[in-house]
Scaffold this motif. Structure first.
Motif, PDB file in Angstrom:
ATOM      1  N   ASN A  33      -1.550  46.761   9.476  1.00  0.00           N
ATOM      2  CA  ASN A  33      -0.327  45.979   9.268  1.00  0.00           C
ATOM      3  C   ASN A  33      -0.353  44.654  10.101  1.00  0.00           C
ATOM      4  O   ASN A  33       0.671  44.329  10.646  1.00  0.00           O
ATOM      5  CB  ASN A  33       0.673  46.927   9.974  1.00  0.00           C
ATOM      6  CG  ASN A  33       1.067  48.542   9.397  1.00  0.00           C
ATOM      7  OD1 ASN A  33       1.165  48.184   8.297  1.00  0.00           O
ATOM      8  ND2 ASN A  33       0.641  49.306  10.057  1.00  0.00           N
ATOM      9  N   ILE A  34      -1.235  43.765   9.759  1.00  0.00           N
ATOM     10  CA  ILE A  34      -1.428  42.495  10.377  1.00  0.00           C
ATOM     11  C   ILE A  34      -0.762  41.527   9.475  1.00  0.00           C
ATOM     12  O   ILE A  34      -0.906  41.680   8.093  1.00  0.00           O
ATOM     13  CB  ILE A  34      -2.740  42.208  10.897  1.00  0.00           C
ATOM     14  CG1 ILE A  34      -3.882  42.250   9.696  1.00  0.00           C
ATOM     15  CG2 ILE A  34      -3.317  42.993  12.045  1.00  0.00           C
ATOM     16  CD1 ILE A  34      -4.906  41.317   9.864  1.00  0.00           C
ATOM     17  N   GLN A  35      -0.471  40.451   9.986  1.00  0.00           N
ATOM     18  CA  GLN A  35       0.114  39.218   9.040  1.00  0.00           C
ATOM     19  C   GLN A  35      -0.796  37.951   9.575  1.00  0.00           C
ATOM     20  O   GLN A  35      -0.526  37.631  10.660  1.00  0.00           O
ATOM     21  CB  GLN A  35       1.415  39.085   8.976  1.00  0.00           C
ATOM     22  CG  GLN A  35       2.336  39.895   8.674  1.00  0.00           C
ATOM     23  CD  GLN A  35       3.744  39.811   8.882  1.00  0.00           C
ATOM     24  OE1 GLN A  35       4.172  38.647   9.042  1.00  0.00           O
ATOM     25  NE2 GLN A  35       4.538  40.783   9.103  1.00  0.00           N
ATOM     26  N   ILE A  36      -1.324  37.159   8.743  1.00  0.00           N
ATOM     27  CA  ILE A  36      -2.064  35.899   8.976  1.00  0.00           C
ATOM     28  C   ILE A  36      -1.168  34.855   8.166  1.00  0.00           C
ATOM     29  O   ILE A  36      -1.339  34.920   7.007  1.00  0.00           O
ATOM     30  CB  ILE A  36      -3.567  36.094   8.867  1.00  0.00           C
ATOM     31  CG1 ILE A  36      -4.260  37.148   9.341  1.00  0.00           C
ATOM     32  CG2 ILE A  36      -4.228  34.806   9.090  1.00  0.00           C
ATOM     33  CD1 ILE A  36      -4.153  37.298  10.636  1.00  0.00           C
ATOM     34  N   GLY A  37      -0.989  33.932   8.878  1.00  0.00           N
ATOM     35  CA  GLY A  37      -0.207  32.888   8.104  1.00  0.00           C
ATOM     36  C   GLY A  37      -0.804  31.933   7.242  1.00  0.00           C
ATOM     37  O   GLY A  37      -2.543  31.994   7.303  1.00  0.00           O
ATOM     38  N   HIS A  38      -0.530  31.157   6.521  1.00  0.00           N
ATOM     39  CA  HIS A  38      -1.448  29.970   5.692  1.00  0.00           C
ATOM     40  C   HIS A  38      -2.197  29.200   6.501  1.00  0.00           C
ATOM     41  O   HIS A  38      -1.673  28.739   7.463  1.00  0.00           O
ATOM     42  CB  HIS A  38      -0.495  29.266   4.616  1.00  0.00           C
ATOM     43  CG  HIS A  38       0.497  30.006   4.252  1.00  0.00           C
ATOM     44  ND1 HIS A  38       0.508  30.874   3.088  1.00  0.00           N
ATOM     45  CD2 HIS A  38       2.045  29.984   4.145  1.00  0.00           C
ATOM     46  CE1 HIS A  38       1.482  31.387   2.638  1.00  0.00           C
ATOM     47  NE2 HIS A  38       2.311  30.777   2.993  1.00  0.00           N
ATOM     48  N   ILE A  49      -8.713  41.678  15.947  1.00  0.00           N
ATOM     49  CA  ILE A  49      -7.308  41.406  15.941  1.00  0.00           C
ATOM     50  C   ILE A  49      -6.664  42.784  15.936  1.00  0.00           C
ATOM     51  O   ILE A  49      -7.102  43.652  15.007  1.00  0.00           O
ATOM     52  CB  ILE A  49      -6.937  40.760  14.566  1.00  0.00           C
ATOM     53  CG1 ILE A  49      -7.462  39.397  14.358  1.00  0.00           C
ATOM     54  CG2 ILE A  49      -5.520  40.682  14.312  1.00  0.00           C
ATOM     55  CD1 ILE A  49      -6.966  38.545  15.184  1.00  0.00           C
ATOM     56  N   GLY A  50      -5.868  43.237  16.826  1.00  0.00           N
ATOM     57  CA  GLY A  50      -5.408  44.640  16.974  1.00  0.00           C
ATOM     58  C   GLY A  50      -4.195  45.004  15.928  1.00  0.00           C
ATOM     59  O   GLY A  50      -3.824  43.926  15.099  1.00  0.00           O
ATOM     60  N   SER A  51      -3.885  46.253  15.862  1.00  0.00           N
ATOM     61  CA  SER A  51      -2.822  46.281  14.609  1.00  0.00           C
ATOM     62  C   SER A  51      -1.649  45.702  14.981  1.00  0.00           C
ATOM     63  O   SER A  51      -1.321  45.831  16.091  1.00  0.00           O
ATOM     64  CB  SER A  51      -3.041  48.198  14.487  1.00  0.00           C
ATOM     65  OG  SER A  51      -2.418  48.450  15.594  1.00  0.00           O
TER      66      SER A  51
END
Lengths: 230, 230, 230
Positions: C29-34, C44-46
C-alpha cells in the motif's frame, strides 16, 4: 531529448530523461543525473558530476517587476572536476571554478563568479553580480545578496543573511552588497547590512547584526555588533 | 501524460514529460517547463509561464500530525501574465493574481491569496491561510507563517521570519500571524512574533525582533525592537 | 526504469517516470509520486507515501572538501505509514520512524535518526549524525547542524539555526551540535551555538542567541540569551 548537434563523449554517463539543448559542450568523464536539464550553450568541464533534477544555464526572467539584466548573457561555465548536487538551479552568465562543490537545493543567479575549491552548502541562494573567492566555505541556507564580494578563504556559518538595499526600494540607488576581505569568518545566523566592509581575518559572532564597517583582525558580537574580547 | 479531456491551446508551449491531470484549464499563450506537474482542476490564466520541475495544485496532506484543512478545497488559480519559476510547489486552494512573479524553489500552501504584481523571491515558504496584497516584495528565503496578512506595497527584506503560535503547541489556541499594514518595510533577517500588528509605513531594522505592536510611521531596531531615530 | 529484481506489490501506486534501482524493498500500500528516484537498497515500509520529484537513498558525495563519511553506509529506511513530501532529498544511512511527516523541499543527510510521529517542516535541512526523538516538531526552514541531539517532544519554531563548529574551521576539533533535552521549546529564528545543552522543558524566546548551557525549566531571551520571567 538530446539536441542532435551536441557531442556526447563516450566516457559520459547520462541519466534517464536528461534534456540537453543545442550548443552544450561536455568534457570527458562527466556524469549527469536523471531528469536534469542543460540549457543551450552551457559549458561543462571534464570530470564534472551533476545530480538529479538539476537545471543548468537558465536564461534570466525578463519581468518589469525585477532588475533588468544584460540581454547578451554569456553561457554558464562549470570548471573541471566540480560537483553539482541534486535539485540545483544555476543561471546562465555565471562562472564556476574547478574542484568546487555546489550542494543539493542550491540556487545561483546570473553574473556570479565562484573560485576553485569553494564549498557552497545545501539550500544556499546567491543573487546576481556576486563574486566569491577560492577555498571559501558557505554553509547551509546562507543567503548571499546581489553585488556582494567574498575574497579567498572566507567562512560563512549556516543561515547567514545579507541585504544590499539600504532604503528598501523607497529610493532608486545603486545597490551594494557586503564586502568580506580574505579569511573573514561569520558565525551562524549573523546579519550583514548593505555595503558593510569587514576587514581581513575578522570574526563576527553567531547571531550578530553588523551595521558598520569592521577593521581587520577584530572580533564583534551582539545586536548591533560591537567589538568584544574572545 | 496529458489527460484526454484537457484542451491544449494551439498557442501553448508544453515541455517534455509534463503531466496534466483532468479538468485543468489552460489560457492562451502559456508556457509549461519540462517535467512540471499540473494537478486536477488547476486554472492557468493566459500568458502564464511555469518553469521546469514545478508542481501546481497539490492537494494538502491529510495527517493526524498537522492542522486539518477544508476537504472541499477549491482549485489553484494563477492570474494572467504571471510567471512561476523552477522547482516550485503550489498547493490547491490558493489564488495568485495577475502579472506576479513567483521565483524558483518557492513553496506556497493552501488557502493563500497573493495580489497582482507582487514579487515572491527565491525559496520563500508561505503557510496556509495567509493573504498578501498587491505590489508587495517578499525577498529571498522569507518565511511567512500561517494566518498572516500583508496589505499592499509591503516590503520584506531577505530571510525575514515569523511565528503564529505564541505558546509553541503547549496550549490549544487560535493561531494568529503578524498583520502588516500598507507600505510597511521589514529589514533583512528580522523576526516577527505571533499576532504583532505593524502600522502603515513603519520600518523594522535588519535583525530586529518585534515582540509588540508598532504604531504607524515608526522606526524600530534591536532585540527586542524599540523605537529609534533613523 | 524499475530494476527487474525489484518486487512491486500489487497494492503499490507508482507514478510516471519513477526510477527504482536494484535491491529496493517496498511494503504494501505504498504510493510513489511522479519522477521520484529510489536509489539502490532503500527500504520503504508499508503505507508510506512519497511525493513527486523526490530522491531517496542518495549515496554521500566523496569530496576532499567535506568531512569523510563511512564507506559502508547502510540503506535508507522509512518506517511504515510515514509521509514524505515533494522535492525531498534523503540520503542513505538514515533511519526514519513510523507515522512521521517529512514535508516538501526537506533535505536530510546520512546517519540521521528520526523518531516516530515527528514532523519535519518544509525546507528543513538536517546535517549528518543527528538524532531527533519521537513526537518532535521541527518547523519550516529550520537548520539542524551535524552531531545534534533532540530528545522526545522537542519543539523548534520556524527558521531556528544552529552551529557545530566553534572555531569555524580554524582548528581541527571534534564537532558537537546542540543537545536539547525532552520537551524543550525554541522560538522562531533563535540561534543555538555549538555544544550548548538545554535542559528539559526550558524555553528559548524568538530571536534569542543561546551561547551557554541552560538548566531545566528555565526561560531565556535576548542576544545573548539570559534568563527572564515569562
Amino acid at each position: 531529448m538530446i539536441h542532435p548537434n551536441v557531442r556526447i563523449p563516450a566516457s559520459a554517463s547520462i541519466g534517464h530523461g536528461v534534456i540537453i539543448e543545442e550548443g552544450v559542450q561536455l568534457g570527458e568523464n562527466i556524469q549527469i543525473g536523471h531528469y536534469s536539464i542543460l540549457h543551450a550553450h552551457t559549458i561543462i568541464g571534464s570530470g564534472v558530476r551533476v545530480g538529479h533534477h538539476s537545471i543548468l544555464g537558465v536564461k534570466p526572467h525578463h519581468s518589469p517587476l525585477i532588475r533588468e539584466v544584460d540581454q547578451q548573457i554569456s553561457p554558464l561555465r562549470i570548471g573541471s572536476n566540480s560537483t553539482i548536487g541534486h535539485h540545483v538551479t544555476l543561471y546562465a552568465g555565471s562562472t564556476m571554478g574547478q574542484q568546487l562543490l555546489i550542494a543539493d537545493h542550491v540556487h545561483i543567479r546570473e553574473q556570479v563568479e565562484i573560485g576553485d575549491k569553494t564549498v557552497i552548502g545545501r539550500g544556499v541562494m546567491i543573487e546576481l553580480n556576486s563574486r566569491i573567492g577560492k577555498q571559501c566555505t558557505v554553509q547551509t541556507l546562507c543567503y548571499i545578496t546581489g553585488d556582494t564580494i567574498l575574497e579567498d578563504h572566507v567562512f560563512l556559518g549556516p543561515a547567514v543573511a545579507m541585504a544590499n538595499d539600504k532604503y528598501m526600494k523607497t529610493v532608486a540607488i545603486a545597490m551594494t552588497g557586503p564586502y568580506l576581505e580574505q579569511s573573514v569568518r561569520i558565525g551562524s545566523h549573523a546579519t550583514l547590512l548593505p555595503g558593510v566592509r569587514i576587514g581581513a581575518r575578522s570574526m563576527v559572532g553567531a547571531g550578530a547584526v553588523v551595521t558598520r564597517n569592521i577593521p581587520a583582525d577584530t572580533v564583534v558580537m551582539g545586536n548591533p555588533a560591537r567589538e568584544r574580547g574572545m
